[in-house]
Design a protein around this motif. Sequence first.
Motif, PDB file in Angstrom:
ATOM      1  N   GLY A 292       0.779  -1.224   0.000  1.00 12.23           N
ATOM      2  CA  GLY A 292       0.000   0.000   0.000  1.00 12.23           C
ATOM      3  C   GLY A 292       0.812   1.276   0.000  1.00 12.23           C
ATOM      4  O   GLY A 292       0.243   2.373  -0.114  1.00 12.23           O
ATOM      5  N   HIS A 293       2.129   1.193   0.118  1.00  9.27           N
ATOM      6  CA  HIS A 293       2.941   2.417   0.111  1.00  9.27           C
ATOM      7  C   HIS A 293       2.816   3.080  -1.260  1.00  9.27           C
ATOM      8  O   HIS A 293       2.890   2.412  -2.298  1.00  9.27           O
ATOM      9  CB  HIS A 293       4.404   2.109   0.411  1.00  9.27           C
ATOM     10  N   PRO A 294       2.633   4.396  -1.314  1.00  5.61           N
ATOM     11  CA  PRO A 294       2.386   5.057  -2.604  1.00  5.61           C
ATOM     12  C   PRO A 294       3.550   4.996  -3.582  1.00  5.61           C
ATOM     13  O   PRO A 294       3.357   5.264  -4.774  1.00  5.61           O
ATOM     14  CB  PRO A 294       2.085   6.510  -2.200  1.00  5.61           C
ATOM     15  N   LEU A 295       4.750   4.642  -3.112  1.00  5.10           N
ATOM     16  CA  LEU A 295       5.906   4.646  -4.000  1.00  5.10           C
ATOM     17  C   LEU A 295       6.330   3.250  -4.448  1.00  5.10           C
ATOM     18  O   LEU A 295       7.381   3.094  -5.079  1.00  5.10           O
ATOM     19  CB  LEU A 295       7.090   5.353  -3.317  1.00  5.10           C
ATOM     20  N   ARG A 296       5.528   2.239  -4.171  1.00  4.22           N
ATOM     21  CA  ARG A 296       5.895   0.887  -4.622  1.00  4.22           C
ATOM     22  C   ARG A 296       5.926   0.782  -6.147  1.00  4.22           C
ATOM     23  O   ARG A 296       6.577  -0.106  -6.702  1.00  4.22           O
ATOM     24  CB  ARG A 296       4.927  -0.147  -4.036  1.00  4.22           C
TER      25      ARG A 296
ATOM     26  N   ARG B 229       5.606  20.654 -27.137  1.00 10.33           N
ATOM     27  CA  ARG B 229       5.344  19.273 -27.530  1.00 10.33           C
ATOM     28  C   ARG B 229       3.933  18.879 -27.151  1.00 10.33           C
ATOM     29  O   ARG B 229       3.520  19.049 -26.006  1.00 10.33           O
ATOM     30  CB  ARG B 229       6.338  18.334 -26.836  1.00 10.33           C
ATOM     31  N   ARG B 230       3.225  18.325 -28.106  1.00 13.26           N
ATOM     32  CA  ARG B 230       1.890  17.821 -27.814  1.00 13.26           C
ATOM     33  C   ARG B 230       2.017  16.567 -26.950  1.00 13.26           C
ATOM     34  O   ARG B 230       2.883  15.723 -27.169  1.00 13.26           O
ATOM     35  CB  ARG B 230       1.160  17.486 -29.098  1.00 13.26           C
ATOM     36  N   SER B 231       1.155  16.424 -25.996  1.00 14.66           N
ATOM     37  CA  SER B 231       1.161  15.242 -25.146  1.00 14.66           C
ATOM     38  C   SER B 231      -0.230  15.010 -24.598  1.00 14.66           C
ATOM     39  O   SER B 231      -0.915  15.968 -24.212  1.00 14.66           O
ATOM     40  CB  SER B 231       2.151  15.406 -23.983  1.00 14.66           C
ATOM     41  N   VAL B 232      -0.645  13.746 -24.559  1.00 14.76           N
ATOM     42  CA  VAL B 232      -1.894  13.401 -23.886  1.00 14.76           C
ATOM     43  C   VAL B 232      -1.591  12.701 -22.559  1.00 14.76           C
ATOM     44  O   VAL B 232      -2.490  12.137 -21.936  1.00 14.76           O
ATOM     45  CB  VAL B 232      -2.784  12.499 -24.763  1.00 14.76           C
ATOM     46  N   LEU B 233      -0.319  12.753 -22.134  1.00 17.10           N
ATOM     47  CA  LEU B 233       0.063  12.134 -20.865  1.00 17.10           C
ATOM     48  C   LEU B 233      -0.075  13.152 -19.739  1.00 17.10           C
ATOM     49  O   LEU B 233       0.502  14.241 -19.816  1.00 17.10           O
ATOM     50  CB  LEU B 233       1.512  11.634 -20.930  1.00 17.10           C
ATOM     51  N   PRO B 234      -0.824  12.816 -18.685  1.00 18.57           N
ATOM     52  CA  PRO B 234      -0.884  13.716 -17.528  1.00 18.57           C
ATOM     53  C   PRO B 234       0.404  13.590 -16.719  1.00 18.57           C
ATOM     54  O   PRO B 234       1.436  13.163 -17.258  1.00 18.57           O
ATOM     55  CB  PRO B 234      -2.098  13.195 -16.766  1.00 18.57           C
ATOM     56  N   LYS B 235       0.370  13.958 -15.465  1.00 25.77           N
ATOM     57  CA  LYS B 235       1.572  13.833 -14.632  1.00 25.77           C
ATOM     58  C   LYS B 235       2.114  12.406 -14.738  1.00 25.77           C
ATOM     59  O   LYS B 235       1.390  11.434 -14.517  1.00 25.77           O
ATOM     60  CB  LYS B 235       1.234  14.151 -13.175  1.00 25.77           C
ATOM     61  N   PRO B 236       3.391  12.231 -15.093  1.00 24.54           N
ATOM     62  CA  PRO B 236       3.922  10.875 -15.294  1.00 24.54           C
ATOM     63  C   PRO B 236       3.859  10.037 -14.017  1.00 24.54           C
ATOM     64  O   PRO B 236       3.977  10.566 -12.907  1.00 24.54           O
ATOM     65  CB  PRO B 236       5.378  11.135 -15.705  1.00 24.54           C
ATOM     66  N   PRO B 237       3.698   8.723 -14.163  1.00 30.47           N
ATOM     67  CA  PRO B 237       3.562   7.874 -12.976  1.00 30.47           C
ATOM     68  C   PRO B 237       4.821   7.782 -12.138  1.00 30.47           C
ATOM     69  O   PRO B 237       4.746   7.354 -10.978  1.00 30.47           O
ATOM     70  CB  PRO B 237       3.181   6.507 -13.574  1.00 30.47           C
TER      71      PRO B 237
ATOM     72  N   THR C 130      -1.598   8.230  -8.398  1.00 27.76           N
ATOM     73  CA  THR C 130      -1.890   6.895  -8.916  1.00 27.76           C
ATOM     74  C   THR C 130      -0.640   6.234  -9.498  1.00 27.76           C
ATOM     75  O   THR C 130      -0.750   5.305 -10.303  1.00 27.76           O
ATOM     76  CB  THR C 130      -2.992   6.963  -9.996  1.00 27.76           C
ATOM     77  N   GLY C 131       0.531   6.699  -9.092  1.00 24.83           N
ATOM     78  CA  GLY C 131       1.772   6.182  -9.664  1.00 24.83           C
ATOM     79  C   GLY C 131       1.931   4.685  -9.505  1.00 24.83           C
ATOM     80  O   GLY C 131       2.391   3.988 -10.419  1.00 24.83           O
ATOM     81  N   GLY C 132       1.544   4.148  -8.342  1.00 23.67           N
ATOM     82  CA  GLY C 132       1.705   2.723  -8.105  1.00 23.67           C
ATOM     83  C   GLY C 132       0.868   1.871  -9.031  1.00 23.67           C
ATOM     84  O   GLY C 132       1.368   0.955  -9.691  1.00 23.67           O
ATOM     85  N   VAL C 133      -0.421   2.188  -9.125  1.00 22.87           N
ATOM     86  CA  VAL C 133      -1.318   1.370  -9.941  1.00 22.87           C
ATOM     87  C   VAL C 133      -1.019   1.540 -11.422  1.00 22.87           C
ATOM     88  O   VAL C 133      -1.104   0.579 -12.204  1.00 22.87           O
ATOM     89  CB  VAL C 133      -2.793   1.699  -9.619  1.00 22.87           C
ATOM     90  N   VAL C 134      -0.627   2.746 -11.845  1.00 23.67           N
ATOM     91  CA  VAL C 134      -0.319   2.965 -13.262  1.00 23.67           C
ATOM     92  C   VAL C 134       0.991   2.275 -13.637  1.00 23.67           C
ATOM     93  O   VAL C 134       1.095   1.648 -14.705  1.00 23.67           O
ATOM     94  CB  VAL C 134      -0.261   4.469 -13.572  1.00 23.67           C
TER      95      VAL C 134
END
Length: 592
Positions: free
Chosen positions: A81-85, A547-555, A562-566
């Motif tokens: 459950g740690h957010p940085l896993r 630069r065009r990008s459809v990526l939000p904040k990178p995981p 949502t970095g862990g789940v992504v």
Amino acid sequence: MPQVPRSTAVHDDELHVTHIGQATDDSIDAAIADLTVGATAWRHVTASQRVTLFERLHATVSTVAEEWVDTAATSKGLGPGHPLRGEEWLSGPYATLVALDAYRDTLRRLAAGESPLEGIPTESAPGGRRRARVFPMTAIDGVLLSGYSGEVWFAPRVTDAVARRSAGLAQLSPTESGGVGLVLGAGNVTSIPVLDVLYELLAHNRVTVLKLNPTQDSLVHVFQRALAPLIEPGFLRIVRGDGAVGARLTRHPGITHVHITGAAPTFDAIVWGDPADPETAARKREDRPLLDKPITAELGGVSPIIIVPGRWSDADLTYHAEHVVTMRLQNSGHNCIAGQVVVLSADWPQRDAFLEALRRAYAAAPQRPVWYPRSDEKLADAASDFPDATWSAAGTRALVVVEPGDDATAIETTEFFAPVLGVVSLPGNGQEFLDAAVAYANDHLVGTLGANVLIDPDTEAALGGGFERAIADLRYGSLAVNAWTAFVFLTPTLTWGGHPGATPRNVESGIGVVHNALLLDHVERSIARGPFRPFPRSATALFGAGRRSVLPKPPWFVSSRTGGVVSEGFTRFRMDGDLGRLAVTLVQAFRA
């Protein structure tokens, strides 16, 4: 003198490190004897069979991926459950799987009689160089990492014809054996030893003894299963042990080559001897190395983050403050490519606003153990060197703002390998500042591994060719523009290593390159470029510079909700190619 902050360094007993099965002289001899036979067998493995082998490796790595991540995260103090896993998904199985896929594709091209550079666009670069656009290579890369690109720059005067003809390295002569090599594995990032083994096998036709760093002993059983397709036929042996085991391996007559990922003092000890020995300095001065075989290395350094002044919105200031904090705090700062020195313009009207955003982001990032051995000593050194530093996260993070007239030597010449972030300021704006920052990084900061540059699209457009010239002048093996150089590490078709020109007597950030899944020769550097703004603010690039990008904040941002789940979702897609599950992951990415 302030009280030295208390580190939360995790020691061996907390790391679940076991030293059972440490290699003995007899087991070392047996391993190298097995590999000597394996080296002969490798010569007879055809190109198409090598493709099949890498497909098998993809399957075995996928099978152990979840256990790999859980073991690595737990060893670093990141519980369930740690957010940085998510860091362990990206820097472990993900990095390995994308490399396996890229190597497999290169082997397929070579088996078909094609150059790995076939169909890849090349163009001119400053200084009489050529560059190849090697990322994205597929449509899915363009979706997952929208707005990011990567290019390899060849050394001056290397033509397209030479680059294409030499691409393939040892796979152009697959029946010529490179013998038995030794890889002294890194202790900080779990994919590094695996990726080094793969590169030895393909770039040099060299089978390998992998000596793990004791910090990764808990992963031995995972690696044995993940790399079973290499172990079974005698192309790889994995051994455990302390520094004495590593020293015995480097001296073994059956070893033809040594590769190390680590620190310059370790390299010097291997090549020249114990620094406490009075003879060591004389050997180095007289070029009489103790090591009687060639060695390559990746050794880290002090990485700059150059902030080119421009007109930034409040959202830009916040986003790139979090970007800088990620460069320093990912893996708790235990990265050879961690950003360590932020270079600001003293004349930038928004300098103070950026510093305030940086202070907030640095303090607010999720807390985690400072786990690498001896990190507590590094933090104590920082407290002694910079008594006015600002400490946060229960005294485990130092932010050092070097004021005019202060001595910045320690932050410039010591790779702290821990959460210590420095800020220096130089005069000027525009090209004047950028040129001064490049000269400062080249001349004052130790190492040549990687440099980062953050610049808004309007300022980059205004500088025009001057910006590309400045990039060319940076003496680093990897560069990132509006990205972090860890992106270069994670992109297998790019090269990873220090700037060319290092020698055993002046090793800087190392000798040679790794990764390099296209097996390119004559490479000088690799460059990653990313969007200055994430989606939806990147939509402004439709109507102007950027630069065009459809990526939000990178995981990989430490601030991603949502970095862990992504990160897990991206890895699982690389495992099984399930587009339905990927769609769910992309929805999660937009909640970052």
